[in-house]
Design a protein around this motif. Structure first.
Motif, PDB file in Angstrom:
ATOM      1  N   SER A  21      36.066  50.531 -53.511  1.00 17.33           N
ATOM      2  CA  SER A  21      36.152  51.545 -54.567  1.00 17.33           C
ATOM      3  C   SER A  21      36.766  52.849 -54.064  1.00 17.33           C
ATOM      4  O   SER A  21      37.573  53.464 -54.756  1.00 17.33           O
ATOM      5  CB  SER A  21      34.763  51.821 -55.150  1.00 17.33           C
ATOM      6  OG  SER A  21      34.261  50.658 -55.765  1.00 17.33           O
ATOM      7  N   ALA A  65      40.483  52.303 -53.485  1.00 16.07           N
ATOM      8  CA  ALA A  65      41.209  52.350 -54.759  1.00 16.07           C
ATOM      9  C   ALA A  65      41.338  53.786 -55.263  1.00 16.07           C
ATOM     10  O   ALA A  65      42.405  54.181 -55.756  1.00 16.07           O
ATOM     11  CB  ALA A  65      40.499  51.483 -55.796  1.00 16.07           C
ATOM     12  N   ALA A  66      40.268  54.572 -55.134  1.00 13.56           N
ATOM     13  CA  ALA A  66      40.312  55.965 -55.573  1.00 13.56           C
ATOM     14  C   ALA A  66      41.331  56.759 -54.758  1.00 13.56           C
ATOM     15  O   ALA A  66      42.090  57.568 -55.310  1.00 13.56           O
ATOM     16  CB  ALA A  66      38.926  56.595 -55.465  1.00 13.56           C
ATOM     17  N   SER A 123      43.989  55.536 -53.324  1.00 16.29           N
ATOM     18  CA  SER A 123      45.309  55.063 -53.762  1.00 16.29           C
ATOM     19  C   SER A 123      45.715  55.725 -55.074  1.00 16.29           C
ATOM     20  O   SER A 123      46.885  56.087 -55.254  1.00 16.29           O
ATOM     21  CB  SER A 123      45.302  53.539 -53.925  1.00 16.29           C
ATOM     22  OG  SER A 123      45.091  52.914 -52.680  1.00 16.29           O
ATOM     23  N   THR A 124      44.758  55.890 -55.977  1.00 15.21           N
ATOM     24  CA  THR A 124      45.054  56.540 -57.256  1.00 15.21           C
ATOM     25  C   THR A 124      45.482  57.985 -57.045  1.00 15.21           C
ATOM     26  O   THR A 124      46.471  58.437 -57.641  1.00 15.21           O
ATOM     27  CB  THR A 124      43.830  56.469 -58.199  1.00 15.21           C
ATOM     28  OG1 THR A 124      43.542  55.092 -58.470  1.00 15.21           O
ATOM     29  CG2 THR A 124      44.081  57.197 -59.509  1.00 15.21           C
ATOM     30  N   LEU A 125      44.756  58.701 -56.197  1.00 14.77           N
ATOM     31  CA  LEU A 125      45.155  60.086 -55.909  1.00 14.77           C
ATOM     32  C   LEU A 125      46.545  60.136 -55.298  1.00 14.77           C
ATOM     33  O   LEU A 125      47.365  60.999 -55.657  1.00 14.77           O
ATOM     34  CB  LEU A 125      44.135  60.765 -54.998  1.00 14.77           C
ATOM     35  CG  LEU A 125      42.766  61.074 -55.585  1.00 14.77           C
ATOM     36  CD1 LEU A 125      41.896  61.776 -54.556  1.00 14.77           C
ATOM     37  CD2 LEU A 125      42.867  61.899 -56.856  1.00 14.77           C
ATOM     38  N   GLU A 126      46.824  59.235 -54.372  1.00 14.25           N
ATOM     39  CA  GLU A 126      48.160  59.188 -53.768  1.00 14.25           C
ATOM     40  C   GLU A 126      49.228  58.948 -54.829  1.00 14.25           C
ATOM     41  O   GLU A 126      50.266  59.618 -54.851  1.00 14.25           O
ATOM     42  CB  GLU A 126      48.231  58.104 -52.691  1.00 14.25           C
ATOM     43  CG  GLU A 126      47.512  58.466 -51.414  1.00 14.25           C
ATOM     44  CD  GLU A 126      47.681  57.423 -50.319  1.00 14.25           C
ATOM     45  OE1 GLU A 126      48.311  56.365 -50.549  1.00 14.25           O
ATOM     46  OE2 GLU A 126      47.179  57.669 -49.203  1.00 14.25           O
ATOM     47  N   ALA A 127      48.983  57.986 -55.713  1.00 17.01           N
ATOM     48  CA  ALA A 127      49.953  57.660 -56.764  1.00 17.01           C
ATOM     49  C   ALA A 127      50.159  58.830 -57.726  1.00 17.01           C
ATOM     50  O   ALA A 127      51.233  58.967 -58.320  1.00 17.01           O
ATOM     51  CB  ALA A 127      49.486  56.426 -57.534  1.00 17.01           C
ATOM     52  N   ASN A 128      49.140  59.691 -57.844  1.00 18.42           N
ATOM     53  CA  ASN A 128      49.231  60.849 -58.735  1.00 18.42           C
ATOM     54  C   ASN A 128      49.866  62.076 -58.078  1.00 18.42           C
ATOM     55  O   ASN A 128      49.857  63.156 -58.661  1.00 18.42           O
ATOM     56  CB  ASN A 128      47.843  61.200 -59.281  1.00 18.42           C
ATOM     57  CG  ASN A 128      47.338  60.165 -60.258  1.00 18.42           C
ATOM     58  OD1 ASN A 128      48.110  59.407 -60.842  1.00 18.42           O
ATOM     59  ND2 ASN A 128      46.030  60.109 -60.441  1.00 18.42           N
ATOM     60  N   MET A 156      37.913  62.974 -56.398  1.00 14.85           N
ATOM     61  CA  MET A 156      37.597  61.620 -56.864  1.00 14.85           C
ATOM     62  C   MET A 156      36.400  61.637 -57.797  1.00 14.85           C
ATOM     63  O   MET A 156      36.411  60.993 -58.850  1.00 14.85           O
ATOM     64  CB  MET A 156      37.285  60.709 -55.670  1.00 14.85           C
ATOM     65  CG  MET A 156      38.444  60.339 -54.832  1.00 14.85           C
ATOM     66  SD  MET A 156      37.830  59.439 -53.374  1.00 14.85           S
ATOM     67  CE  MET A 156      39.303  59.405 -52.392  1.00 14.85           C
ATOM     68  N   ASP A 175      37.242  63.377 -61.129  1.00 17.40           N
ATOM     69  CA  ASP A 175      38.119  62.540 -61.964  1.00 17.40           C
ATOM     70  C   ASP A 175      37.472  61.219 -62.368  1.00 17.40           C
ATOM     71  O   ASP A 175      38.102  60.392 -63.035  1.00 17.40           O
ATOM     72  CB  ASP A 175      39.433  62.252 -61.229  1.00 17.40           C
ATOM     73  CG  ASP A 175      40.308  63.481 -61.040  1.00 17.40           C
ATOM     74  OD1 ASP A 175      39.972  64.549 -61.590  1.00 17.40           O
ATOM     75  OD2 ASP A 175      41.328  63.373 -60.324  1.00 17.40           O
ATOM     76  N   LEU A 184      36.721  58.745 -60.395  1.00 16.93           N
ATOM     77  CA  LEU A 184      37.301  57.638 -59.640  1.00 16.93           C
ATOM     78  C   LEU A 184      36.307  57.024 -58.657  1.00 16.93           C
ATOM     79  O   LEU A 184      36.311  55.815 -58.420  1.00 16.93           O
ATOM     80  CB  LEU A 184      38.534  58.115 -58.875  1.00 16.93           C
ATOM     81  CG  LEU A 184      39.684  58.644 -59.721  1.00 16.93           C
ATOM     82  CD1 LEU A 184      40.752  59.269 -58.818  1.00 16.93           C
ATOM     83  CD2 LEU A 184      40.264  57.517 -60.573  1.00 16.93           C
TER      84      LEU A 184
END
Length: 179
Positions: free
Chosen positions: A75, A78-79, A81-86, A166, A169, A171
């Motif tokens: 988890s 994944a969180a 990775s989401t921040l990186e993608a954002n 995280m 948000d 996440l």
């Protein structure tokens, strides 16, 4: 600003980094492969599952491995990775160029990381090289979050910030097991 991260997370003996056969089995599932170079569980979720492993600076096959704190909890991975993608890494790197206090704290985190790795052994090929882009840029939030979770609040400013973000948000929340 108050840090919403708990100073002493509700985990089974957070200071005990003992690695059990059960931990290794969980890590193999988390990673999808046999874990390598593990010498400790540097952070656990509230239920006691590994979140961050402490790894040797040289793997059994002789490969230098600069990532002493390796993020494994699905988890929080994944969180991150989401921040990186954002685009969070780009924002943080830009702030390092204009915020002298943040840049100094990030350099101290770099020095802490190097000292933690050096305590496990000296590897000349990676001498002076930490991880995650430290000390001048943000290249990998996973490493910074792992470092922050392992070291505790106040050591890795951008990892601490990512953890707070995280939670804000929705996440990932350090205080809940999502394994």
């Amino acid at each position: 600003m108050n840090d919403p991260r708990p100073d002493t997370p509700d985990t089974p003996d957070a200071a005990d980094e003992t690695v059990t056969d059960g931990d290794l089995a969980v890590l193999a599932t988390q990673l999808g492969r046999t874990p390598r170079g593990v010498v400790g569980i540097a952070a656990r979720c509230p239920a006691g599952h590994p979140l961050v492993v402490r790894t040797l600076p040289r793997l059994d096959d002789g490969t230098p491995f600069p990532t002493v704190f390796y993020l494994t909890g699905p988890s929080v991975v994944a969180a991150s990775s989401t921040l990186e993608a954002n685009g969070v890494m780009r924002e943080m790197t830009e702030r390092l160029t204009v915020d002298e206090e943040l840049a100094a704290a990030y350099r101290r985190a770099h020095e802490h990381y190097l000292a933690e790795r050096e305590a496990l052994g000296h590897v000349v090929e990676i001498d002076g090289i930490s991880a995650g882009g430290m000390p001048t840029r943000v290249k990998c939030l996973h490493v910074l979050v792992a470092h922050a979770l392992a070291a505790g609040p106040g050591v890795q400013p951008l990892g601490d910030e990512a953890i707070v973000r995280m939670a804000a948000d929705g996440l990932w929340d350090r205080t809940r097991c999502t394994c």
